[in-house]
Design a protein around this motif. Structure first.
Motif, PDB file in Angstrom:
ATOM      1  N   SER A  35      56.650  40.111  44.853  1.00 29.71           N
ATOM      2  CA  SER A  35      56.424  41.613  45.022  1.00 29.71           C
ATOM      3  C   SER A  35      54.944  41.991  44.285  1.00 29.71           C
ATOM      4  N   HIS A  36      54.712  43.121  44.309  1.00 29.06           N
ATOM      5  CA  HIS A  36      53.471  43.566  43.388  1.00 29.06           C
ATOM      6  C   HIS A  36      53.196  42.633  42.018  1.00 29.06           C
ATOM      7  N   PRO A  37      52.067  42.321  41.936  1.00 26.29           N
ATOM      8  CA  PRO A  37      52.187  41.425  40.420  1.00 26.29           C
ATOM      9  C   PRO A  37      52.405  42.260  39.482  1.00 26.29           C
ATOM     10  N   GLY A  38      52.189  43.624  39.396  1.00 25.01           N
ATOM     11  CA  GLY A  38      52.268  44.511  38.156  1.00 25.01           C
ATOM     12  C   GLY A  38      51.440  44.311  36.994  1.00 25.01           C
ATOM     13  N   ASP A  92      49.201  50.617  37.050  1.00 27.92           N
ATOM     14  CA  ASP A  92      48.521  50.993  38.112  1.00 27.92           C
ATOM     15  C   ASP A  92      47.546  50.474  38.888  1.00 27.92           C
ATOM     16  N   LEU A  93      47.377  49.022  38.688  1.00 22.20           N
ATOM     17  CA  LEU A  93      46.019  48.416  39.557  1.00 22.20           C
ATOM     18  C   LEU A  93      46.809  47.611  40.768  1.00 22.20           C
ATOM     19  N   HIS A  94      45.786  47.536  41.822  1.00 25.23           N
ATOM     20  CA  HIS A  94      46.201  46.818  42.845  1.00 25.23           C
ATOM     21  C   HIS A  94      45.037  45.751  43.319  1.00 25.23           C
ATOM     22  N   VAL A  95      43.942  45.745  42.453  1.00 29.93           N
ATOM     23  CA  VAL A  95      42.887  44.892  42.770  1.00 29.93           C
ATOM     24  C   VAL A  95      42.167  44.929  41.273  1.00 29.93           C
ATOM     25  N   MET A  96      41.831  43.550  41.017  1.00 27.49           N
ATOM     26  CA  MET A  96      40.926  43.407  39.836  1.00 27.49           C
ATOM     27  C   MET A  96      39.824  42.341  40.074  1.00 27.49           C
ATOM     28  N   SER A 112      26.363  36.395  42.130  1.00 28.71           N
ATOM     29  CA  SER A 112      27.140  36.128  41.036  1.00 28.71           C
ATOM     30  C   SER A 112      27.316  34.388  41.213  1.00 28.71           C
ATOM     31  N   PHE A 113      27.496  33.646  40.036  1.00 26.15           N
ATOM     32  CA  PHE A 113      27.578  32.326  39.988  1.00 26.15           C
ATOM     33  C   PHE A 113      28.982  31.994  39.640  1.00 26.15           C
ATOM     34  N   ALA A 114      30.009  33.198  39.315  1.00 26.07           N
ATOM     35  CA  ALA A 114      31.294  32.919  39.088  1.00 26.07           C
ATOM     36  C   ALA A 114      31.855  34.247  39.473  1.00 26.07           C
ATOM     37  N   SER A 115      33.334  34.039  40.231  1.00 27.14           N
ATOM     38  CA  SER A 115      33.633  35.247  40.215  1.00 27.14           C
ATOM     39  C   SER A 115      35.320  35.175  40.438  1.00 27.14           C
ATOM     40  N   ALA A 116      36.131  35.933  40.319  1.00 30.08           N
ATOM     41  CA  ALA A 116      37.571  36.028  40.426  1.00 30.08           C
ATOM     42  C   ALA A 116      38.252  37.389  40.894  1.00 30.08           C
ATOM     43  N   SER A 117      39.267  37.355  41.732  1.00 32.07           N
ATOM     44  CA  SER A 117      39.934  38.407  42.229  1.00 32.07           C
ATOM     45  C   SER A 117      41.125  38.178  42.296  1.00 32.07           C
ATOM     46  N   LEU A 118      41.939  39.378  41.905  1.00 37.96           N
ATOM     47  CA  LEU A 118      43.497  39.484  42.300  1.00 37.96           C
ATOM     48  C   LEU A 118      43.648  40.602  43.180  1.00 37.96           C
ATOM     49  N   ALA A 119      44.229  40.574  44.339  1.00 40.00           N
ATOM     50  CA  ALA A 119      44.404  41.741  45.103  1.00 40.00           C
ATOM     51  C   ALA A 119      45.647  41.942  45.940  1.00 40.00           C
ATOM     52  N   VAL A 121      48.069  43.806  49.007  1.00 45.87           N
ATOM     53  CA  VAL A 121      47.726  44.868  49.931  1.00 45.87           C
ATOM     54  C   VAL A 121      49.199  45.179  50.096  1.00 45.87           C
ATOM     55  N   LYS A 122      49.452  46.623  50.085  1.00 39.84           N
ATOM     56  CA  LYS A 122      50.967  46.983  50.583  1.00 39.84           C
ATOM     57  C   LYS A 122      51.231  47.071  51.730  1.00 39.84           C
ATOM     58  N   ASP A 123      50.112  47.082  52.765  1.00 34.70           N
ATOM     59  CA  ASP A 123      50.683  47.119  54.133  1.00 34.70           C
ATOM     60  C   ASP A 123      51.351  45.825  54.668  1.00 34.70           C
ATOM     61  N   THR A 124      50.687  44.646  54.269  1.00 35.54           N
ATOM     62  CA  THR A 124      51.063  43.295  54.643  1.00 35.54           C
ATOM     63  C   THR A 124      51.909  42.618  53.559  1.00 35.54           C
ATOM     64  N   GLY A 125      51.957  43.362  52.229  1.00 31.18           N
ATOM     65  CA  GLY A 125      52.834  42.412  51.181  1.00 31.18           C
ATOM     66  C   GLY A 125      52.042  41.286  50.847  1.00 31.18           C
ATOM     67  N   GLU A 126      50.683  41.370  51.028  1.00 32.91           N
ATOM     68  CA  GLU A 126      49.788  40.027  50.615  1.00 32.91           C
ATOM     69  C   GLU A 126      49.173  40.158  49.255  1.00 32.91           C
ATOM     70  N   THR A 127      49.554  39.384  48.426  1.00 33.33           N
ATOM     71  CA  THR A 127      49.004  39.241  47.082  1.00 33.33           C
ATOM     72  C   THR A 127      47.855  37.947  47.234  1.00 33.33           C
ATOM     73  N   LEU A 128      46.642  38.128  47.155  1.00 33.53           N
ATOM     74  CA  LEU A 128      45.662  37.093  47.245  1.00 33.53           C
ATOM     75  C   LEU A 128      44.682  37.092  46.006  1.00 33.53           C
ATOM     76  N   LEU A 129      44.687  35.690  45.320  1.00 31.94           N
ATOM     77  CA  LEU A 129      44.071  35.198  44.323  1.00 31.94           C
ATOM     78  C   LEU A 129      42.748  34.512  44.715  1.00 31.94           C
ATOM     79  N   CYS A 130      41.706  34.662  44.053  1.00 32.79           N
ATOM     80  CA  CYS A 130      40.393  33.977  44.672  1.00 32.79           C
ATOM     81  C   CYS A 130      39.625  33.808  43.458  1.00 32.79           C
ATOM     82  N   LEU A 131      39.198  32.431  43.109  1.00 34.53           N
ATOM     83  CA  LEU A 131      38.382  31.993  42.183  1.00 34.53           C
ATOM     84  C   LEU A 131      37.362  31.005  42.562  1.00 34.53           C
ATOM     85  N   ALA A 132      36.063  31.497  42.309  1.00 29.91           N
ATOM     86  CA  ALA A 132      34.912  30.885  42.859  1.00 29.91           C
ATOM     87  C   ALA A 132      33.898  30.431  41.739  1.00 29.91           C
TER      88      ALA A 132
END
Length: 276
Positions: A35-38, A92-96, A112-119, A121-132
């Motif tokens: 579910s949504h990470p909350g 109340d976040l869905h992306v950081m 950037s030389f470093a990045s991270a995101s957590l998103a 997407v309600k339409d697909t139910g996808e939670t995606l974490l990316c760290l670079a």
């Protein structure tokens, strides 16, 4: 001078007087079943990313959030948007997103030389974490990198993932995020479009591609390759690769030497196990 200040002002690597772009790596972890990470999930992500950045001697420079009351654009780390998100406990976040850039940066999304995101997407139910991160900060492979990967796997009920290394100018995080940064080849563009078009049910049972690190679920390992031969048989028969369960999860980590990736991809093309 502190390590953090030194890292955030690192000059480009030079060889014979010429600037050479370093390599960078990216980790992508996907879930279509959770579910949504909350607020709790975003708090865990935030704490984990700061720990990774701190261990690499990095100070974040920009922060972004999407959700109720947030515009989604990158603003200064420690600024009003960041302070608001901290004050409200990331509710109340869905992306950081968190990024680290050179001190003189005026294009935080691209230099950037470093990045991270957590998103989410309600339409697909996808939670995606990316760290670079650029490899000059934390080397791809080895125990330190694998400890980071393991810590991120434990953050959520992921369905699969992977990690890759590329020249930093190609922005490997763009690959994870499904973006075309304008420097991809025609073949890479074809693969990107194939991934973009694949629905969640296909992503859950096939592989996007072959990478040095693959985080796999049981359905992916059971994907037929030829006859009664499944992907797990391939993983266990490759002499230079290893397949091991990931502690505390139902997932498996398939490690493939980078120099073996191309040949292994060639073996599996046409088997139906690869999306791209």
């Amino acid at each position: 001078m502190s390590l953090k200040v030194a890292v955030n002002s690192l000059p480009p690597k030079t060889v014979n007087g010429r600037k050479v772009m370093p390599n960078a790596w990216a980790i992508g972890l996907y879930s279509y079943s959770a579910s949504h990470p909350g607020a709790e999930g975003f708090n865990r992500f935030y704490d984990s990313v700061l720990a990774v950045f701190q261990a690499a001697g990095i100070t974040p420079t920009y922060f972004a959030a999407e959700g109720a009351g947030y515009r989604g654009n990158l603003t200064k780390y420690g600024g009003r948007t960041h302070a608001k998100a901290l004050r409200t406990g990331f509710s109340d976040l869905h992306v950081m997103s968190l990024v680290a850039n050179p001190a003189e940066s005026d294009e935080p999304a691209y230099d950037s030389f470093a990045s991270a995101s957590l998103a989410y997407v309600k339409d697909t139910g996808e939670t995606l974490l990316c760290l670079a991160l650029e490899e000059r900060l934390l080397e791809f492979g080895g125990s330190a990198f694998e400890n980071v990967l393991q810590s991120l796997v434990c953050l959520n009920s992921w369905d699969f993932g992977y990690a890759l290394s590329q020249p930093a100018e190609k922005k490997p995080e763009f690959h994870v995020l499904g973006l075309d940064g304008g420097v991809v080849s025609q073949e890479d563009s074809r693969r990107l479009n194939a991934w973009y078009a694949a629905p969640p049910k296909e992503r859950l049972r096939k592989l996007r591609d072959i990478y040095p690190y693959l985080v796999l679920n049981a359905a992916q390992l059971a994907a037929p390759v030829s006859g009664d031969h499944v992907l797990e048989n391939v993983a266990r028969s490759e002499s230079l690769s290893t397949l091991n369960s990931l502690d505390g999860t139902s997932l498996w980590l398939w490690k493939i030497p980078p120099e073996a990736v191309t040949n292994l991809r060639a073996k599996l093309v046409g088997s139906g196990v690869l999306i791209t």
